[in-house]
Design a protein around this motif. Structure first.
Motif, PDB file in Angstrom:
ATOM      1  N   SER B  42       0.841  -1.209   0.000  1.00  0.00           N
ATOM      2  CA  SER B  42       0.000   0.000   0.000  1.00  0.00           C
ATOM      3  C   SER B  42       0.868   1.248   0.000  1.00  0.00           C
ATOM      4  O   SER B  42       0.581   2.222  -0.698  1.00  0.00           O
ATOM      5  CB  SER B  42      -0.918   0.015   1.220  1.00  0.00           C
ATOM      6  N   GLN B  86      -7.728   0.333  -1.110  1.00  0.00           N
ATOM      7  CA  GLN B  86      -7.922  -0.944  -0.404  1.00  0.00           C
ATOM      8  C   GLN B  86      -9.275  -0.948   0.313  1.00  0.00           C
ATOM      9  O   GLN B  86      -9.983  -1.929   0.326  1.00  0.00           O
ATOM     10  CB  GLN B  86      -6.780  -1.137   0.606  1.00  0.00           C
ATOM     11  N   ASP B 162      -5.306  -1.230  -5.118  1.00  0.00           N
ATOM     12  CA  ASP B 162      -4.799  -1.866  -3.900  1.00  0.00           C
ATOM     13  C   ASP B 162      -5.721  -3.021  -3.512  1.00  0.00           C
ATOM     14  O   ASP B 162      -6.826  -2.803  -3.028  1.00  0.00           O
ATOM     15  CB  ASP B 162      -4.723  -0.819  -2.774  1.00  0.00           C
ATOM     16  N   GLU B 163      -5.256  -4.218  -3.763  1.00  0.00           N
ATOM     17  CA  GLU B 163      -6.011  -5.443  -3.484  1.00  0.00           C
ATOM     18  C   GLU B 163      -7.457  -5.365  -3.972  1.00  0.00           C
ATOM     19  O   GLU B 163      -8.396  -5.503  -3.198  1.00  0.00           O
ATOM     20  CB  GLU B 163      -5.965  -5.748  -1.977  1.00  0.00           C
TER      21      GLU B 163
HETATM   22 MG   LIG Z   1      -2.143  -2.807   2.096  1.00  0.00          MG
END
Ligand SMILES: [Mg+2]
Ligand SMILES: Nc1ncnc2c1ncn2[C@@H]1O[C@H](COP(=O)(O)OP(=O)(O)O)[C@@H](O)[C@H]1O
Lengths: 299, 214
Positions: B42, B86, B162-163
């Motif tokens: 991140s 995220q 992010d993910e």
């Molecule tokens: Mg992260």
């Protein structure tokens, strides 16, 4: 241009949405601002009316001028000519000494006393109405008239005007003081309301910045919010004053009738109404600006 | 397009989230960033978007040094980026359409054109028929796709995610991954922090271990 307008329109729409989204808060803020502004606005309305009443009802301030007893006809005519041509004098009326004598003789009990005197004890006199009836201007004029040849005495009956002037000055200062204090109050109310708005919009503000919002974009809707709040509060204050005017009109009409005056209470003047709204909007903007500087942060 | 030059990031108490990281990602490349939880994935994406600044070294994006960019210039850098966070960061007080509209409102797009773009982005992620829905009424997968639509609506030349497939079922994750590949195919540079690169074909992969590139 179109995009620029659209951005402002969006900010305004967002500000309106935020106003409507918290109706209780909005209503309380509006009431507080409305009442706060109604005080100086109402004071101004009363002051303007008092001024009108004073102008209408008061005797016009005058200057009395008495010629030297030894002055002959020619000298008096010269004085009269000078008075009539003076730019600071609206009108000058000659009261011949014979007329004064006749009037005094017809007065009760005085006839015998006057008859006993060797000659006419009264001088020729003038009643002068000045163009500018402010105390300062009248003082200056009286001083000038005292220096005219063959003028024995100049009397200024401006005590009343002086008192009125002083009283109105107090009123005017009071209105300015109220306006200043309550203007600061309005800024404080907007400041706090915007603070709550900023706190409620934290997520949106943070996200907008991450998506490339400039400071101006973030601030704009809050500025609009402050201005809208101020304007709406100013409008409410105007309504309060208008309602009070209507309500007072009849009892005040009765009162002035008892004094044989011809006077009706006027509502807040157009210029004053516009000044009220303008000041309210500007103070709302200022309150918002101060609040944003404090609570938005420039990290 | 994106270049890290001995970039490090140390958070205040002394945590080295990234240490001496150097790499380059070219235009139209799709790269995944892998590594254990807390490896610095991140943080790496945040340095690119200027959300954090490197404590040493340099991060260059579109030729600009992000670490030394003036505060006033930052918004204009970010407008070239599409970000999928995220935690998604959807706004729950407005519907799907208005969520996707936000980036265009920020750049001051003419309203009619903006509306067409928003609908095209929603269509791309299969949410056109849900445009009036509030985010709470959307499933986890739909929310993830909504976040993706918001990231791409401004047609960025760099997409950072992010993910984006965490917490999604296999089928939805594959759908989302396919959308990223489509953006790469039209020349967008794509950087994705993920545990699961198999979804993205056989991409080039950066692996972090306690802030260091393996
Ligand atoms: Mg992260
Ligand atoms: N704002 C922060 N302040 C302090 N430490 C942080 C902050 N953000 C992340 N970290 C720390 O930096 C390290 C890397 O975090 P992060 O980049 O979020 O890793 P990942 O995304 O790979 O899980 C972790 O040890 C994390 O605790």
């Amino acid at each position: 241009m179109n995009a620029w307008l659209a951005q402002h329109w969006q900010a305004l729409a967002l500000a309106l949405r935020r106003l409507v989204a918290t109706p209780v808060n909005t209503l309380l803020s509006l009431l507080a601002i409305g009442i706060a502004l109604a005080l100086p606005a109402g004071g101004q309305m009363l002051l303007v009316n008092a001024l009108q009443l004073a102008r209408d009802g008061a005797p016009t301030p005058r200057i009395s001028l008495y010629a030297d007893l030894a002055a002959d006809r020619r000298a008096v005519q010269q004085i009269e000519a000078r008075l009539k041509n003076h730019p600071a004098i609206k009108s000058a009326q000659l009261i011949p000494r014979e007329a004064t004598l006749a009037r005094m003789k017809s007065g009760e009990g005085l006839g015998d006393v006057i008859d006993a005197l060797p000659g006419n004890p009264f001088p020729d006199a003038f009643v002068v109405t000045p163009a500018d009836d402010s105390p300062a201007a009248m003082d200056a004029l009286a001083d000038e008239l005292r220096k005219l040849p063959k003028v024995e005495h100049v009397q200024l009956d401006s005590d009343w005007a002086r008192r009125l002037h002083a009283l109105l000055q107090v009123g005017r200062t009071g209105v300015v003081l109220l306006a200043l204090l309550l203007g600061v109050g309005l800024v404080a109310i907007t400041f706090n309301t915007i603070r709550l708005q900023v706190m409620a919009s934290r997520a949106e503000i943070e996200l907008s910045r991450l998506l490339g919002a400039t400071d101006a974009f973030v601030r704009r809707p809050f500025h609009y919010f402050g201005v809208l709040l101020g304007l709406a509060g100013g409008g409410l204050a105007w309504l309060i004053v208008a309602a009070a005017t209507l309500w007072l009109k009849q009892p005040i009409g009765e009162l002035v009738k008892l004094y044989n005056l011809d006077f009706a209470l006027s509502p807040l003047a157009l210029v004053d109404s516009l000044a009220l709204l303008g000041a309210a909007g500007a103070l709302g903007w200022l309150g918002a600006g101060l609040s944003l500087r404090q609570h938005l942060g420039d990290h | 397009m994106i270049r890290f030059d001995h970039a490090s990031k140390r958070y205040p108490p002394g945590i080295d989230a990234l240490a001496d990281v150097s790499f380059t990602v070219g235009k139209g490349e799709l790269v995944t960033v892998g590594g254990h939880s807390g490896a610095g994935k991140s943080t790496l994406l945040k340095l690119i978007a200027g959300i954090e600044r490197p404590t040493s070294g340099a991060v260059l994006v579109n030729g600009q040094n992000v670490g030394s960019l003036k505060r006033k210039a930052m918004p204009y850098l970010r407008r070239n980026l599409g970000l999928v966070f995220q935690d998604q960061k959807l706004l729950f007080d407005r519907n799907a359409f208005d969520n996707v509209m936000l980036p265009l409102a920020i750049t001051g797009f003419p309203p009619a054109e903006a509306k067409r773009r928003v609908q095209a982005a929603l269509d791309k992620v299969g949410l056109l028929d849900r445009q009036k829905a509030m985010p709470v009424m959307l499933s986890g997968g739909e929310q993830q796709r909504l976040a993706l639509a918001r990231a791409v609506v401004g047609r960025p030349n760099i997409l950072l995610a992010d993910e984006p497939t965490a917490h999604l079922d296999a089928e939805t994750a594959a759908d989302v991954a396919r959308t990223f590949l489509e953006f790469r195919d039209v020349g967008v540079t794509v950087l994705i922090a993920t545990y699961d690169d198999s979804l993205f074909g056989a991409p080039r992969r950066l692996t972090l271990h306690h802030g260091r590139l393996q």
